[in-house]
Design a protein around this motif. Structure first.
Motif: not given
Length: 249
Positions: A45-73
């Protein structure tokens, strides 16, 4: 946090499996279903997706989050489709700045260009995926090991031309990464297409890295710059919505 997410995804798979089996003939009878799986080719199967990211742990002290995309097989390992090997690759933008600046000191303010700086994370990974192959809702769980790359890039483009004519990587770092998650495939269209909507969540343990955020590049009058990188864990929790299509071998 990571253990709870993976455990919840596994529990959802175990609960939904018998329900999916009961629902297996939702659009064809048992004879048709048996014939379909006898004839179903191996493949993936081949797929593609839109991504919403939430920062976790120590990373969330500096960055709020982000958006992007991914592909998978996903390479199917058995004819029924319970087990597969999944490869993912994606990019998330977690910061973005744009400025109108002169093209050069000699030209002055007569010609202005767009200076864009983006903060990005890319990831690649490979690992097993286990899922229910039939029914209206087809839950799955997966895990992966791979690599995470984080970088900041500045580029210049003209006002009436979206294509960049110059770019520079200001800072970059990378590390070993691993994680896991789960989701649900929702079949759409004719069964022969093996097409599905893909909804899911995944935890990315991206390790410790140095990176820049919005405002971490200081420009000086002489044209030089000073960088103020941050070092921390860079873990993410991503939510995706996309599409998956079967590919026969």
């Amino acid at each position: 946090m990571k253990a709870r997410i993976i455990a919840a995804a596994a529990a959802a798979l175990l609960i939904a499996a018998p329900l999916a089996a009961q629902d297996d003939d939702w659009d064809w009878d048992d004879d048709d279903d048996e014939e379909y799986y006898e004839k179903q080719p191996t493949g993936g199967f081949f797929g593609g997706s839109f991504i919403a990211a939430r920062t976790e742990g120590e990373f969330s002290d500096y960055v709020n989050g982000g958006f992007g995309g991914q592909v998978n097989y996903i390479h199917q390992l058995d004819r029924d489709g319970w087990l597969g090997i999944r490869a993912d690759a994606g990019i998330i933008v977690y910061g973005h700045e744009r400025q109108r600046v002169p093209l050069s000191p000699t030209v002055g303010g007569r010609i202005l260009v767009d200076l864009t700086t983006s903060n990005n994370i890319a990831f690649v990974g490979v690992g097993p995926q286990i899922g229910v192959p039939t029914g209206r809702l087809r839950p799955y769980v997966n895990g992966y090991a791979g690599y995470s790359f984080i970088w900041t890039q500045s580029s210049v483009s003209g006002t009436y031309d979206d294509e960049d004519f110059a770019s520079t990587t200001n800072f970059d770092d990378g590390s070993f990464a691993y994680g896991g998650g789960g989701g649900i495939y929702i079949p759409v269209g004719p069964r022969s297409s093996r097409a599905s909507i893909d909804l899911g969540v995944k935890y990315h343990n991206n390790g410790v890295a140095e990176y820049l955020r919005e405002g971490d590049i200081e420009d000086h009058p002489d044209g030089s710059i000073t960088l103020y990188p941050v070092r921390s864990d860079t873990d993410l929790l991503t939510f995706h919505i996309g599409f998956s299509v079967g590919i026969s071998h």
